[in-house]
Enzyme design. Structure first.
Site, PDB file in Angstrom:
ATOM      1  N   CYS A   1       3.607   1.945  -2.779  1.00 40.57           N
ATOM      2  CA  CYS A   1       4.301   2.373  -3.992  1.00 40.57           C
ATOM      3  C   CYS A   1       3.774   3.737  -4.432  1.00 40.57           C
ATOM      4  O   CYS A   1       2.591   3.881  -4.715  1.00 40.57           O
ATOM      5  CB  CYS A   1       4.104   1.338  -5.088  1.00 40.57           C
ATOM      6  SG  CYS A   1       4.959   1.808  -6.604  1.00 40.57           S
TER       7      CYS A   1
ATOM      8  N   ASN B   1       7.658   2.591   3.205  1.00 41.94           N
ATOM      9  CA  ASN B   1       7.871   2.481   1.767  1.00 41.94           C
ATOM     10  C   ASN B   1       8.596   3.757   1.333  1.00 41.94           C
ATOM     11  O   ASN B   1       8.968   4.583   2.163  1.00 41.94           O
ATOM     12  CB  ASN B   1       6.519   2.323   1.051  1.00 41.94           C
ATOM     13  CG  ASN B   1       6.685   1.566  -0.262  1.00 41.94           C
ATOM     14  OD1 ASN B   1       7.580   1.877  -1.052  1.00 41.94           O
ATOM     15  ND2 ASN B   1       5.835   0.584  -0.507  1.00 41.94           N
TER      16      ASN B   1
ATOM     17  N   PHE C   1       0.840  -1.196   0.000  1.00 40.68           N
ATOM     18  CA  PHE C   1       0.000   0.000   0.000  1.00 40.68           C
ATOM     19  C   PHE C   1       0.877   1.250   0.000  1.00 40.68           C
ATOM     20  O   PHE C   1       0.510   2.287   0.532  1.00 40.68           O
ATOM     21  CB  PHE C   1      -0.888   0.032   1.261  1.00 40.68           C
ATOM     22  CG  PHE C   1      -1.938  -1.036   1.316  1.00 40.68           C
ATOM     23  CD1 PHE C   1      -2.249  -1.806   0.186  1.00 40.68           C
ATOM     24  CD2 PHE C   1      -2.639  -1.278   2.485  1.00 40.68           C
ATOM     25  CE1 PHE C   1      -3.218  -2.804   0.253  1.00 40.68           C
ATOM     26  CE2 PHE C   1      -3.610  -2.266   2.556  1.00 40.68           C
ATOM     27  CZ  PHE C   1      -3.909  -3.041   1.432  1.00 40.68           C
TER      28      PHE C   1
END
Lengths: 461, 429
Positions: free
Chosen positions: B135, B200, B133
């Site tokens: 990128c 991320n 969830f």
């Protein structure tokens, strides 16, 4: 971090280290400069194949103990090699940063990590499995770098050995033959002590063939490793060369080292030291040993030192950086200089050495300071040192193994012509670096395990 | 020797070092080589419907002669066929049953699509599933990745769908491209996530070519914002890990963001991570960095007398407080060890121009700057000790100003006049 050495009055003493240790700040800054190359040229250039980028990375991450483990896992004499290796032609010479600016100071970083480890009492080597019994299946003749490395590798693999050393102290050339400003006997002995703490059994003052017979050794040990180095430097047929002021380079270096070794300086060592003060010295030879003699003679107080080499610069076997060092020490290098005879003043004193300076084609040549108009000269000096080639060790001829001119014939794993005998170090190479001896000892140990020790009945090992 | 093995939301791993879902985990061959080198686990590069990538894809930030302090990418999820990926996953798991193999997934936001993908990953043998969830480029424009992670309700919804079918643990990978990472973390927990992983990559443009005017990386004269990672993002990641650890109490965390050395890993663990995921350092130096990661961590644990990695996890979490809870009575001032000072004057100029004018300077007889701390003006900000290039030259020393009594802002604020000494040490008021 190449350090240029300049000779100033009162600057360089015999004991002053040519490469001082790095501070923690210096070491970390230098370690962070390393690129951490893949399949690194420095590792390939190291005869023992230390994983150089890894140990440097470990210094950079603050894992100094791990760094030393990485070094010792390939080279148990990593602490002395950090000082005595000709890094300029090995790891540092191979560093890819030579093409960009300057190579990583690998030797100094190795010293940083291993000094730290030894000062913390970190073991150099550990048996990877318990020793199988108290009986030592391997006898090792000579506790120099090759023998120590062989014994340590055997220990790592779980086999005990006994080292028989004829000298009073262990370490071989590391203790007796390395130029004092590169390494003191104390450093060499501390390293050996750490190996003894790890479990090596070293018996000094035992001469094989004299204090113990070879057949007795063969009875005691199913496998034998020969690491006896090379022998004395023979005469070169020079008239008058048996004079008391004409030295064998190895005796000269050993005595000079003893002169500055607190607590071990004999009267003869002190006498040599006094004789050198303000003296003129002629050194015959063109190898790295001759450079060691030159630089140490200067540092011991000689006022003039000649290095006499019978051929030209391209044939000189000494490393270029070592020759440079001799020149920086203010010595005069005379190429194409053929010694003719020693000229004595009386029984204890010399007038000098007569030399003939000739070109290979017979014409007179220029020395470093302008043309020489004479083909013959008397160099006035009070000490002459022969740093010409060593002959094979005496013991070698009496061993049941094939050898040629005192050098034992072996395969790449140190196997001699006799299946019970292995060999490594200078006695198989005729004279190489400490790091080569370490690798030879390591390989021979592995070969012995494979060929003999694994096959022995349980109770014999 | 300390025990490096960990159990992370039920997934066993020989050590806490996992490869993050990224180019190093693109193929089974890479992952098997990594396991051989010593990695404890790997998160397979995100699987989804096949995509097409651009060329070029990466750009970096170099800093003072060192490469790749920060790395930016516009590469999408796997561009290899799904059946090939699943076949390789099964093969890796068969050959390396003791290692942790997590499969990262990203599909369109439909319940059936998620169900189908989760089932396939489990059938292939995944030990766990990581939901991407996070990128921030390309996929988000198609309603996936950070487009999901940035809306807590969507996050919760998809986790719920996944948990309807998943039998293996589900890890939700969080995006840092939000105002407060705690919200999506809570949403993941609410949806039933077994763990979270963060961070991320961060939206970024690493630079612009000064001759062509094209931002990097150049795709035929144009660029697009990418995802930023590497050593430069570590502090942001540490803060987010600490915040999530504090908020979600007990939800396992896999820490990600600029981990290059064992020291970085220890920091993430102290702030609450049980495992750590590494990508940029491997993209820079290869799988071999695992040697010092494990060796350094092991030596550190031994040195601290700890027998297991578990003893580290979350040890510093409670040390991160709200500002208002910090003790106003605690005072430190700078001390210069003159014997170590090299006379560079950096502490002086930093303090004088950039902070609180609490250092005096004059040239000594060699022309080097000699400094002196003006203790009555020093507020104990640390700046001089931060700029000093010499280790242990400037240290901050505690001074006993007000005894042991602690005074947080919350107390002070109730009755400022009761604490006149606090005001008295603020020279600029």
């Amino acid at each position: 971090m190449a350090r240029t050495f300049h000779l100033h009055a009162g600057f360089a003493s015999l004991d002053q280290e040519i490469k001082p240790p790095l501070s923690a700040d210096e070491a970390h800054a230098e370690a962070n400069r390393c690129l951490f190359c893949y399949d690194a040229p420095c590792t390939r250039a190291c005869p023992t194949h230390i994983d150089v980028p890894l140990f440097i990375q470990q210094i950079a991450t603050g894992n100094t103990a791990g760094s030393a483990r990485t070094i010792f896992s390939e080279n148990v004499l990593g602490n002395s090699c950090a000082r005595v290796c000709p890094t300029e032609v090995l790891c540092e010479g191979a560093c890819v940063l030579n093409d960009q600016h300057r190579p990583i100071a690998i030797g100094s970083l190795q010293r940083f990590a291993t000094d730290h480890a030894l000062s913390q009492g970190q073991p150099i080597v550990r048996a990877t499995r318990p020793l199988r019994s108290a009986v030592a299946p391997v006898g090792i003749i000579g506790a120099g770098p090759a023998g120590l490395s062989c014994a340590a590798e055997l220990l790592r693999l779980g086999y005990a050995s006994v080292l028989y050393e004829q000298a009073e102290r262990p370490g071989g050339l590391n203790t007796y033959g390395v130029a004092q400003y590169k390494m003191t006997p104390r450093v060499s002995l501390q390293e050996v002590e750490a190996l003894v703490r790890a479990g090596l059994d070293i018996r000094c003052g035992i001469r094989v063939g004299h204090d113990i017979s070879l057949s007795e050794l063969q009875t005691r040990h199913p496998a034998l490793f020969v690491g006896v180095g090379m022998g004395r430097i023979p005469g070169i047929g020079l008239a008058g060369e048996d004079h008391a002021a004409v030295w064998d380079a190895l005796d000269f270096i050993a005595l000079l080292k003893a002169s500055s070794d607190a607590g071990h300086g004999s009267p003869s060592a002190q006498a040599l030291r006094r004789n050198l003060h303000g003296a003129s010295v002629a050194v015959i030879g063109g190898g790295n040993t001759s450079i060691d003699v030159v630089t140490q003679a200067v540092r011991a107080g000689a006022k003039k030192v000649w290095l006499l080499y019978r051929k030209g610069p391209s044939e000189m076997p000494a490393y270029a950086h070592e020759v440079h060092l001799a020149l920086e020490h203010g010595s005069e290098l005379v190429y194409y200089a053929v010694p003719e005879r020693i000229v004595a003043e009386d029984e204890s004193r010399l007038r000098g050495i007569a030399i003939c300076v000739v070109h290979a084609d017979g014409a007179a040549v220029a020395g470093p300071h302008g043309p020489r108009d004479k083909t013959s000269a008397l160099l006035e000096c009070s000490v002459v040192v022969r740093a010409t080639g060593q002959r094979g060790a005496e013991l070698v001829a009496s061993l049941p193994v094939e050898s040629e001119r005192g050098v034992i014939k072996v395969d790449a794993q140190g196997r001699t012509s006799n299946p019970r005998f292995y060999a490594g170090g200078d006695c198989i190479s005729g004279g190489q670096e400490v790091v080569n001896a370490v690798e030879a000892g390591k390989r021979a140990a592995r070969a012995m395990v494979h060929d003999i020790l694994e096959k022995l009945p349980q109770e014999a090992v | 020797m300390a025990d490096l093995s960990v159990e992370f939301c039920g997934i066993k791993s020989p050590n806490p070092f996992w490869l993050a879902s990224a180019p190093p985990t693109n193929t089974g061959d890479q992952i098997m080589r990594a396991f051989d080198a010593g990695w404890g686990g790997a998160v397979w590069k995100t699987l989804g419907e096949p995509i097409i990538n651009v060329s070029s894809r990466y750009s970096s930030v170099d800093y003072r002669g060192q490469r790749m302090h920060g790395l930016n990418n516009i590469e999408l999820i796997t561009d290899r066929p799904l059946d090939v990926n699943f076949r390789e996953i099964a093969e890796v798991k068969r050959r390396y049953p003791g290692h942790a193999l997590i499969v990262s997934l990203m599909v369109e936001s439909k319940r059936e699509a998620w169900h189908a993908m989760v089932r396939r990953a489990e059938e292939a043998g995944a030990d766990g599933i990581e939901l991407n969830f996070g990128c921030p480029h390309g996929m988000s424009e198609r309603g996936m990745g950070s487009a999901v992670g940035q809306v807590p309700d969507y996050t919760c919804q998809i986790v719920t769908w996944v948990k309807e079918v998943a039998r293996v643990p589900v890890i939700v990978k969080l995006t840092p491209n939000v105002t407060d990472v705690v919200y999506p973390a809570r949403a993941a927990q609410k949806g039933g996530a077994d763990a979270v992983s963060l961070i991320n990559t961060i939206n970024s443009i690493t630079g612009v070519d000064l001759d062509t005017f094209t931002p990097r990386p150049d795709v035929h004269g144009y660029s697009s914002h990418g995802g930023y990672c590497g050593p430069a993002v570590k502090p942001i990641a540490l803060n987010m890990v600490a915040a999530v650890a504090h908020e979600t109490q007990g939800l396992p965390i896999s820490g990600i963001g600029g981990i290059s050395t064992w020291r970085d890993a220890v920091e993430f663990m102290l702030l609450g991570a049980t495992t750590v995921q590494v990508c940029t350092a491997v993209m820079h130096h290869g799988f071999r960095i695992i040697h010092d990661l494990c060796d350094g961590l092991s030596s550190y644990l031994d040195q601290k007398g700890m027998t297991s990695v578990r003893e580290l996890v979350g040890r510093s979490t409670a040390r991160v407080k709200r500002w208002e809870q910090l003790d106003l009575n605690y005072r430190v001032i700078a001390h210069v060890e003159q014997s170590r000072c090299i006379g560079c004057g950096l502490c002086y100029v930093a303090c004088n121009d950039g902070a609180h004018q609490a250092i005096a300077a004059q040239p000594d007889d060699r022309g080097r700057t000699q400094v002196e701390i003006l203790e009555h003006k020093c507020v104990g900000c640390n700046l001089c000790s931060l700029v000093c290039p010499v280790e242990s030259c400037i240290t901050m020393r505690r001074i006993d100003a007000f005894g042991e009594a602690q005074l947080p802002w919350t107390e002070y604020n109730k009755n400022p006049s009761a604490h006149p000494h606090v005001r008295s040490n603020r020279h600029d008021s």
